[in-house]
Write a protein that holds these residues in place. Structure first.
Motif, PDB file in Angstrom:
ATOM      1  N   VAL A 180      26.184  24.742  39.040  1.00  0.00           N
ATOM      2  CA  VAL A 180      26.091  23.281  39.159  1.00  0.00           C
ATOM      3  C   VAL A 180      25.147  22.729  38.099  1.00  0.00           C
ATOM      4  N   ILE A 181      23.990  23.365  37.953  1.00  0.00           N
ATOM      5  CA  ILE A 181      23.043  22.925  36.921  1.00  0.00           C
ATOM      6  C   ILE A 181      23.642  23.116  35.535  1.00  0.00           C
ATOM      7  N   GLY A 182      24.382  24.212  35.355  1.00  0.00           N
ATOM      8  CA  GLY A 182      25.019  24.467  34.068  1.00  0.00           C
ATOM      9  C   GLY A 182      26.015  23.391  33.693  1.00  0.00           C
ATOM     10  N   ALA A 183      26.798  22.923  34.668  1.00  0.00           N
ATOM     11  CA  ALA A 183      27.766  21.857  34.402  1.00  0.00           C
ATOM     12  C   ALA A 183      27.059  20.577  33.985  1.00  0.00           C
ATOM     13  N   MET A 184      26.007  20.232  34.707  1.00  0.00           N
ATOM     14  CA  MET A 184      25.265  19.009  34.378  1.00  0.00           C
ATOM     15  C   MET A 184      24.558  19.134  33.030  1.00  0.00           C
ATOM     16  N   ALA A 185      23.894  20.262  32.817  1.00  0.00           N
ATOM     17  CA  ALA A 185      23.149  20.450  31.577  1.00  0.00           C
ATOM     18  C   ALA A 185      24.084  20.544  30.373  1.00  0.00           C
ATOM     19  N   GLY A 186      25.233  21.182  30.566  1.00  0.00           N
ATOM     20  CA  GLY A 186      26.191  21.294  29.478  1.00  0.00           C
ATOM     21  C   GLY A 186      26.666  19.933  29.012  1.00  0.00           C
ATOM     22  N   TYR A 187      27.000  19.071  29.957  1.00  0.00           N
ATOM     23  CA  TYR A 187      27.476  17.736  29.586  1.00  0.00           C
ATOM     24  C   TYR A 187      26.352  16.916  28.954  1.00  0.00           C
ATOM     25  N   LEU A 188      25.194  16.903  29.622  1.00  0.00           N
ATOM     26  CA  LEU A 188      24.114  16.023  29.173  1.00  0.00           C
ATOM     27  C   LEU A 188      23.540  16.450  27.831  1.00  0.00           C
ATOM     28  N   SER A 189      23.520  17.750  27.538  1.00  0.00           N
ATOM     29  CA  SER A 189      22.935  18.201  26.269  1.00  0.00           C
ATOM     30  C   SER A 189      23.711  17.646  25.085  1.00  0.00           C
ATOM     31  N   LEU A 213      33.938  20.119  27.747  1.00  0.00           N
ATOM     32  CA  LEU A 213      34.185  21.544  27.578  1.00  0.00           C
ATOM     33  C   LEU A 213      32.903  22.343  27.783  1.00  0.00           C
ATOM     34  N   LEU A 214      31.782  21.882  27.234  1.00  0.00           N
ATOM     35  CA  LEU A 214      30.530  22.598  27.438  1.00  0.00           C
ATOM     36  C   LEU A 214      30.112  22.527  28.906  1.00  0.00           C
ATOM     37  N   GLY A 222      26.925  29.354  34.288  1.00  0.00           N
ATOM     38  CA  GLY A 222      25.588  28.974  34.709  1.00  0.00           C
ATOM     39  C   GLY A 222      24.715  28.517  33.555  1.00  0.00           C
ATOM     40  N   TRP A 223      23.612  27.880  33.892  1.00  0.00           N
ATOM     41  CA  TRP A 223      22.757  27.298  32.860  1.00  0.00           C
ATOM     42  C   TRP A 223      22.072  28.354  32.007  1.00  0.00           C
ATOM     43  N   THR A 224      21.914  29.581  32.530  1.00  0.00           N
ATOM     44  CA  THR A 224      21.178  30.595  31.782  1.00  0.00           C
ATOM     45  C   THR A 224      21.887  31.020  30.498  1.00  0.00           C
ATOM     46  N   LEU A 225      23.219  30.879  30.455  1.00  0.00           N
ATOM     47  CA  LEU A 225      23.960  31.268  29.258  1.00  0.00           C
ATOM     48  C   LEU A 225      24.244  30.085  28.330  1.00  0.00           C
ATOM     49  N   LEU A 226      23.861  28.883  28.740  1.00  0.00           N
ATOM     50  CA  LEU A 226      24.118  27.718  27.880  1.00  0.00           C
ATOM     51  C   LEU A 226      23.417  27.820  26.524  1.00  0.00           C
ATOM     52  N   PRO A 227      22.142  28.244  26.461  1.00  0.00           N
ATOM     53  CA  PRO A 227      21.527  28.375  25.129  1.00  0.00           C
ATOM     54  C   PRO A 227      22.298  29.319  24.220  1.00  0.00           C
ATOM     55  N   LEU A 228      22.793  30.438  24.769  1.00  0.00           N
ATOM     56  CA  LEU A 228      23.581  31.376  23.969  1.00  0.00           C
ATOM     57  C   LEU A 228      24.863  30.722  23.473  1.00  0.00           C
ATOM     58  N   ILE A 229      25.552  29.983  24.351  1.00  0.00           N
ATOM     59  CA  ILE A 229      26.801  29.331  23.977  1.00  0.00           C
ATOM     60  C   ILE A 229      26.563  28.282  22.895  1.00  0.00           C
ATOM     61  N   ILE A 230      25.513  27.483  23.064  1.00  0.00           N
ATOM     62  CA  ILE A 230      25.210  26.438  22.071  1.00  0.00           C
ATOM     63  C   ILE A 230      24.814  27.065  20.745  1.00  0.00           C
ATOM     64  N   LEU A 231      23.998  28.131  20.797  1.00  0.00           N
ATOM     65  CA  LEU A 231      23.559  28.792  19.569  1.00  0.00           C
ATOM     66  C   LEU A 231      24.738  29.414  18.828  1.00  0.00           C
ATOM     67  N   CYS A 232      25.584  30.152  19.554  1.00  0.00           N
ATOM     68  CA  CYS A 232      26.726  30.810  18.913  1.00  0.00           C
ATOM     69  C   CYS A 232      27.689  29.799  18.314  1.00  0.00           C
TER      70      CYS A 232
END
Length: 283
Positions: A180-189, A213-214, A222-232
């Motif tokens: 849930v946090i990952g969905a919110m953080a992905g969109y808002l980032s 999509l993010l 989940g939010w823990t993998l968002l930095p990896l996804i954004i970086l890659c």
């Protein structure tokens, strides 16, 4: 049959790979037709807003009309539509007029088959593998649609977001709270990046489809993998973008779709995300 597949990983992966090839053939239809279906719908809506009667047109969806050669209109028979095999037997040409068939069609089929095989091999005969298949198929469709049209259709991104939350009710890929946090953080980032870029430059740096999509990838992993996804996605996008501009003669004024890079990063997260995260954390 279920017991046989569950007890034979190689057989299960092979069957899944064949399924992926067939799905890849259908994805070619989705990639080609879905944007045109959207454009037709927009035309109808615009006509209604102008108070006009929308022009009636022949049915056009993922089922009808039958697939045909764009050069001569030859209806493609079932035996001309066998994944990979038909392209090879036809030598990449229409059987009626000899026009070249784009190599992209077998490429999509092959990529879908190989990635589905890899997911079956990695996750085994599990619900996690089945969910991974759906994610892979959706991401492939989104990547090629974005490459062609710079659209990331809501008809794929939004169901993918909700499906990510659904599969993580049972924690298939991440705990539900992290999803849930990952969905919110992905969109808002990306939403924040978009508005900051527009504030500084007066231009739009990306589309709203990228946010969704993010958000979907955040819901899946989940939010823990968002930095990896954004970086890659950023690194791959930067490298390919520079290559296209410097060596490929790409017009700098022409936008480069970001969706395919997010898709690639999402696939990295699917297969190696947890391993990379543990390596980064020193675990």
């Amino acid at each position: 049959m279920i017991e046989l597949l569950a007890g034979a990983p190689a057989l299960w992966a092979g069957v899944a790979g064949l399924l992926g090839l067939m799905v890849g053939s259908f994805l070619n239809v989705v990639i080609h037709r879905l944007p045109r279906m959207m454009e037709r719908e927009w035309q109808v809506q615009c006509a209604e807003l102008r108070g006009e009667v929308a022009e009636q047109s022949a049915p056009f969806n993922l089922v009808v009309p039958r697939s045909a050669c764009p050069a001569c209109g030859h209806a493609i028979a079932w035996f001309e539509n066998i994944p990979l095999l038909s392209f090879a037997l036809l030598r990449g040409k229409c059987s009626a007029c000899g026009a070249a068939i784009s190599a992209r069609y077998p490429l999509v089929e092959l990529a879908t088959g190989l990635l589905t095989f890899a997911a079956a091999w990695q996750f085994g005969f599990t619900w996690q593998a089945g969910a991974a298949f759906v994610l892979i198929w959706a991401l492939i469709a989104l990547a090629f649609i974005d490459l062609d049209t710079q659209y990331l259709p809501d008809g794929i991104t939004l169901p993918l977001l909700w499906l990510g939350l659904l599969v993580n009710i049972g924690g298939l890929f991440a705990p539900l709270g992290e999803a849930v946090i990952g969905a919110m953080a992905g969109y808002l980032s990306l939403w924040l990046v978009y508005h900051l870029f527009r504030l500084l430059t007066g231009k739009e740096g990306m589309g709203f489809g990228d946010f969704k999509l993010l958000a979907a990838l955040g819901a899946w992993f989940g939010w823990t993998l968002l930095p990896l996804i954004i970086l890659c996605s950023s690194l791959v996008g930067a490298v390919i973008g520079i290559f296209m501009i410097v060596l490929g003669g790409h017009d700098r004024a022409r936008p480069i779709p970001f969706g395919p890079y997010l898709v690639l990063a999402g696939l990295i997260a699917l297969f190696w995300g947890q391993v990379l995260l543990k390596l980064y954390l020193g675990g």
